[in-house]
Enzyme design. Structure first.
Site, mmCIF file in Angstrom:
data_model
loop_
_atom_site.group_PDB
_atom_site.id
_atom_site.type_symbol
_atom_site.label_atom_id
_atom_site.label_comp_id
_atom_site.label_asym_id
_atom_site.label_seq_id
_atom_site.Cartn_x
_atom_site.Cartn_y
_atom_site.Cartn_z
ATOM 1 N N SER A 161 -9.711 4.396 -12.767
ATOM 2 C CA SER A 161 -8.409 3.884 -13.185
ATOM 3 C C SER A 161 -7.992 4.369 -14.561
ATOM 4 C CB SER A 161 -8.424 2.354 -13.170
ATOM 5 O OG SER A 161 -8.765 1.879 -11.891
ATOM 6 N N HIS A 211 -7.927 0.364 -18.947
ATOM 7 C CA HIS A 211 -6.588 0.870 -18.650
ATOM 8 C C HIS A 211 -5.837 1.221 -19.937
ATOM 9 C CE1 HIS A 211 -6.726 -1.545 -14.624
ATOM 10 N NE2 HIS A 211 -7.563 -0.527 -14.647
#
Length: 348
Positions: A161, A211
């Site tokens: 991610s 993230h």
């Protein structure tokens, strides 16, 4: 990225087979199959479904405990391989499927834009930058919030991610339009920030710090590294040329930069030589019309020389018969030659 332990399933599970069929269907409908993107997707699937691999290959894939992105072990024990392996491990099938679907959507566009080679370098750059920034953010958080310092440093994150958030920044940083996220309209170039908040709100297991590190890596690429890359390559080529010139012996080191000056000097020397010997004609390679003109000029020069010789002979005979020493001046001879209808010299 995901904070948790993977709950692996067999590739024969009906739900897993359905997810794989959907992803394969998306790949089959692509007009252009991006090789780097498909290689990354295949690598992530093979590391998750290890039971389809032979034992020799399975032995190379580390477990989550030995490969997750844990800042304390990376800094304390120098386990640098965690920076690489943690991206290819996923917690469960949902985590793997949505990450690979996002990778397919972003990879098709970016690999078509930059080419396979440059896109592979971009993936490697974002992988190193995002995971390094994850470690740096954990250290900073532990420094400024010491009460939760152990939680930040012992955090164990896995998944692709972080790289995907970096790719989203690279893909949308210059997008001029607007996007709608759950009824909220915002510029497309800020879409990664909305997804950062949304992913953490919908999934508590999502790594907010991972993230965020991916977004910072994408911004570092588009704001600093990408604009500076041509300058870096230009400086690198100049350094290589300078080193090559230093290694050349004697005057050869100036061969690349002074050839034009030597050519001009050679032309000047040729002009002086032509002035010293007007009878000598030097011809260079030209087209057929130029060669014909050169031949005509040579014939004209030969005819002029023959006229001068005949004129001297007649003048000598006349002097012998008349008993008078009368000579024709050189100026008259030159005047007669120049008045000949044939041109003896052609200037280019």
């Amino acid at each position: 990225m995901w904070r948790g332990r993977p709950q692996g399933r067999s590739a024969r599970d009906p739900y897993v087979v359905l997810l794989l069929a959907q992803l394969i269907n998306q790949i089959a409908r692509l007009e252009h199959k991006p090789p780097v993107t498909l290689t990354v997707i295949a690598g992530c699937f093979l590391t998750f479904f290890q039971d389809v691999l032979p034992w020799e290959l399975r032995s190379w894939i580390p477990s989550v405990n030995k490969a997750c992105l844990q800042p304390y072990l990376i800094l304390q024990n120098r386990q640098w391989r965690r920076l690489f392996w943690s991206a290819f491990l996923h917690a469960d099938e949902i985590h793997l499927y949505y990450n690979m679907s996002s990778m397919l959507w972003k990879g098709v566009q970016l690999e078509h834009r930059y080419g396979s080679g440059a896109f592979a370098l971009l993936l490697a750059e974002l992988l190193v930058l995002s995971h390094s920034m994850f470690v740096a953010l954990a250290v900073l958080a532990a420094e400024y919030v010491p009460e939760f310092g152990y939680l930040y440093l012992s955090n164990c994150a896995i998944g692709f991610s972080a790289v995907l958030f970096g790719l989203k920044v690279v893909l949308n940083h210059d997008a001029p339009g607007f996007s709608n996220v759950f009824g909220l309209t915002l510029p497309t170039k800020y879409l990664a920030w909305a997804e950062l908040v949304l992913a953490s709100a919908l999934n508590p297991q999502a790594s907010f710090m991972g993230h965020l590190a991916g977004i910072f890596a994408g911004l570092l690429h588009v704001r600093v590294l990408a604009p500076a890359f041509p300058l870096i390559m230009r400086a690198w080529r100049r350094a290589r040329l300078s080193m090559w010139l230093r290694l050349q012996p004697g005057p050869a080191r100036f061969a690349g930069g002074t050839s034009g000056h030597r050519g001009a000097a050679g032309g000047a020397n040729g002009s002086r030589a032509a002035a010293a010997a007007p009878q000598q004609h030097v011809y260079t390679g030209r087209s057929r019309s130029g060669a014909a003109e050169d031949a005509s000029a040579g014939q004209g020069a030969a005819a002029a020389a023959e006229q001068r010789r005949q004129l001297e002979q007649r003048q000598g005979l006349g002097s012998a018969q008349a008993g008078q020493g009368h000579r024709v001046s050189n100026g008259q001879i030159k005047h007669q030659i120049s008045s000949s209808p044939t041109t003896a010299c052609i200037h280019w």
